[in-house]
Design an enzyme around this catalytic site. Sequence first.
Site, PDB file in Angstrom:
ATOM      1  N   ASP A 447       0.810  -1.223   0.000  1.00  0.00           N
ATOM      2  CA  ASP A 447       0.000   0.000   0.000  1.00  0.00           C
ATOM      3  C   ASP A 447       0.840   1.269   0.000  1.00  0.00           C
ATOM      4  OD1 ASP A 447       0.777  -0.409   2.634  1.00  0.00           O
ATOM      5  OD2 ASP A 447      -1.195  -0.067   3.506  1.00  0.00           O
TER       6      ASP A 447
HETATM    7  C1  LAN Z   1       3.890  -0.456  10.079  1.00  0.00           C
HETATM    8  C2  LAN Z   1       3.712   0.933   9.694  1.00  0.00           C
HETATM    9  C3  LAN Z   1       2.974   1.189   8.444  1.00  0.00           C
HETATM   10  C4  LAN Z   1       1.983   0.101   8.103  1.00  0.00           C
HETATM   11  C5  LAN Z   1       0.981   0.518   7.003  1.00  0.00           C
HETATM   12  C6  LAN Z   1       1.627   1.013   5.729  1.00  0.00           C
HETATM   13  C7  LAN Z   1       0.117   1.657   7.538  1.00  0.00           C
HETATM   14  C8  LAN Z   1       0.088  -0.666   6.731  1.00  0.00           C
HETATM   15  O1  LAN Z   1      -0.941  -0.308   5.842  1.00  0.00           O
HETATM   16  C9  LAN Z   1       0.891  -1.883   6.331  1.00  0.00           C
HETATM   17  C10 LAN Z   1       1.849  -2.307   7.463  1.00  0.00           C
HETATM   18  C11 LAN Z   1       2.799  -1.183   7.899  1.00  0.00           C
HETATM   19  C12 LAN Z   1       3.893  -1.056   6.880  1.00  0.00           C
HETATM   20  C13 LAN Z   1       3.486  -1.489   9.233  1.00  0.00           C
HETATM   21  C14 LAN Z   1       3.853  -2.881   9.597  1.00  0.00           C
HETATM   22  C15 LAN Z   1       4.384  -3.107  11.021  1.00  0.00           C
HETATM   23  C16 LAN Z   1       5.230  -1.960  11.552  1.00  0.00           C
HETATM   24  C17 LAN Z   1       6.442  -1.809  10.663  1.00  0.00           C
HETATM   25  C18 LAN Z   1       4.363  -0.704  11.482  1.00  0.00           C
HETATM   26  C19 LAN Z   1       3.100  -0.755  12.295  1.00  0.00           C
HETATM   27  C20 LAN Z   1       5.241   0.294  12.181  1.00  0.00           C
HETATM   28  C21 LAN Z   1       5.942  -0.489  13.309  1.00  0.00           C
HETATM   29  C22 LAN Z   1       5.675  -1.980  13.027  1.00  0.00           C
HETATM   30  C23 LAN Z   1       6.874  -2.865  13.392  1.00  0.00           C
HETATM   31  C24 LAN Z   1       6.463  -4.320  13.321  1.00  0.00           C
HETATM   32  C25 LAN Z   1       7.386  -2.478  14.768  1.00  0.00           C
HETATM   33  C26 LAN Z   1       8.393  -3.398  15.337  1.00  0.00           C
HETATM   34  C27 LAN Z   1       7.742  -4.335  16.243  1.00  0.00           C
HETATM   35  C28 LAN Z   1       7.755  -5.658  16.122  1.00  0.00           C
HETATM   36  C29 LAN Z   1       6.734  -6.454  16.823  1.00  0.00           C
HETATM   37  C30 LAN Z   1       8.755  -6.362  15.301  1.00  0.00           C
END
Ligand code: LAN
Length: 717
Positions: A447
């Site tokens: 996305d």
């Molecule tokens: C994110 C941030 C953005 C988010 C969107 C683009 C909004 C979503 O539509 C797809 C998934 C995604 C890219 C996403 C996946 C997981 C993330 C990277 C996070 C929520 C930001 C932080 C998180 C990450 C897993 C944090 C580290 C923690 C762990 C448990 C490994």
Amino acid sequence: MPHSSPLTLNYTDLTRWRLRTEDGRQTWHYLNEAEAEKWPQTAADKYWLDLKLNSPTLPKPRTPLDAARNGLKFYQQLQCEDGHFAGAYGGPHFLTPGYVITMYISKQTIPEPMRVEMIRYLLTTANKDDGGWGIHVAGESTVFGTTLNYVACRLLGVNRDHPAMVLARGTLHKLGSATAVPAWGKFWLSALGVYEYEGMNPVPPELWLLPYALPFHPGRWWIHTRMVYLPMSFIYAQRLKADDTPLLEQLREELYTQSYDSIDWPKQCNNVAAAEVFYPHTKLLDGLNTICWMYEKCSPRRLRKWAVDEAWTQLQMEDKNTSYGNLASVNKPLNMLCTYFKLGNECEEFKQHREHTLDYIWMSESGMHFNGTDGSQVWDTAFFCQAVCEVGLANEPSCQDTIKRALEFLDTQQIRTDPENHTRCYRDLTKGAWPFSRRAQGYTVSDCTAEAMKAVLSMQDLPYTNKNVTPDRFRDAVDVMLRMQNKDGGFATYELTRGPTLLEKINPAEVFGDIMLEYSYPECTTAVLLSLKAFRKRQPNYRSDAIDTAFKHGLRYIKKAQRPDGSWFGSWAICFIYATWFGIEGLSAVGETYENSGTVRKACEFLVSKQQADGGWGEDYKSCETGVFHHHAQSQVVQTAWAILALLAAQYPDKNLIARGIKLIMSRQQPDGRWNQEGIEGVFNRNALIAYPNYKFIFPIWALGRWESEVGPGVIA
Ligand code: LAN
């Protein structure tokens, strides 16, 4: 020893902090007085530090579009030098400790202003009643949050007798003490040497040596899970830990209610404070853990060495492919720690790691913390641009410079290469994709590519912009997305779903849900479908059959994912309102509306049934945890904007109902055009909250503007 200086300052001089943005990289700098004079604070610096902005009172808006224009006027000031919109990306309470622990083990001194501000952040975000910390800023105190943040405070130099430490320690002991910390906590404490490795379940790197054909090979896991367990396995397999210090000796006393030496470590493996378990161990996981334990007792040395070497090779590939920025905030410090253990703290690789921790560190009004990623630059900027283009504000002369700079930013952030040795490190091709944060990080998300492409296409349609993103570059983006469609027709986040659902049953993290695999998400699916539609308008002949098929299957997925009450469940922001907005937008792309589609009608009825008495919408994060809609005590401008965007996209007939939401958004706008921060907006892994502070500008502007494009100009009675 690092961090041993006494706590002399409670806060730094906020007027001396500056955010530098270069090619999307965000770093905060604390200047001395002479430097500060030469480099004045920008509006963005002041805004994010909550300093006075002196932005003028704007004429009171009469129409929704006037209000959107005022919002835009305020928000434009926050655009950074390199064209993007920056912002804090905090919320989780398990990130800053990972950084602090890593810096301590690798014997790095945290610069004084950062140390002071990190302490301030940790102490101000502790829960007021019991001094502990939850898994995220809005959560009740848990052993996980309290242990890690208590340790972080102590490593940063807070005295054990400080009233905040006394209170937090009491809470930790009441909750079960650090023996009951969930799995990732057990790992961090073991690496620090204040818990014993026999007290955590094994993390064998040998899994990486198995053939990929096996359905549970780590290369098939969700990328975040695999990238966390990779460095953990490297450290665990060698039982690496910090050199001992008097402070660590004290921690071994403080974290437990019994003497350290008397703890029966093997018994603690499955000791996890029950109240904070989100995903309990399955029998399958417990069985596998038993087998792994037997293996640990007799693992052949040469096999272990081979596995550790393979883990190291994978780690190096990840470091290189992300320019040492790494995938996200958990594997960033972990990979740095592996580098320290393997190569020491003098080498170039380690220095690169340390330097790039700065990309994650954010200075806010309540102090300094580690962000969830190295920012949300591309994501926020792409949404903003789409909003102002769609509602016509981008055509107004006062917006043109903002748009030109944002376009230039998104142009530079498209990933133009593939990861090196991509099959060897289980990565997919990325040429043509856009990331969530910035190009150097190197990962695509379906996305993020979609939203950025939509934004660039709209901006390049404007008469005054450069058309630097050439047609072949959009084709590359389309190729990336088409490769990402799952068999069920939906789109997941970073990769295709690579394994069977059974894998979720070995989710060992206890505090997170849905982390083992990629899943299709309505949010990602709609974003991709809308971007394909936008692309097709401009290049109708490119892969038109493949796009047709993708569209058909994507819509089938969206319809199937709708719940009986008409809603969709959101995974990346709170929660049903967010995903229902995407569901409706996806269907409206093929002309389905309230009038002609039962699916859309049901979705609208769901949203309408959740409107609050004041005309707004508000949803609590409990929805994400429980899977059942929970109202927020107050309506929220961001969720109100999503609901309005959805109802307008659906051509919902009762405009008076939508107008009440519009009035709510207008009533919350401040005289200088801003909206104040309300509840936290984002979520991940069902149980962790994360802040998207730019949303409160972008989505209200978008909703107010869309009202006028759909309903027509004029004052709302
Ligand atoms: C994110 C941030 C953005 C988010 C969107 C683009 C909004 C979503 O539509 C797809 C998934 C995604 C890219 C996403 C996946 C997981 C993330 C990277 C996070 C929520 C930001 C932080 C998180 C990450 C897993 C944090 C580290 C923690 C762990 C448990 C490994």
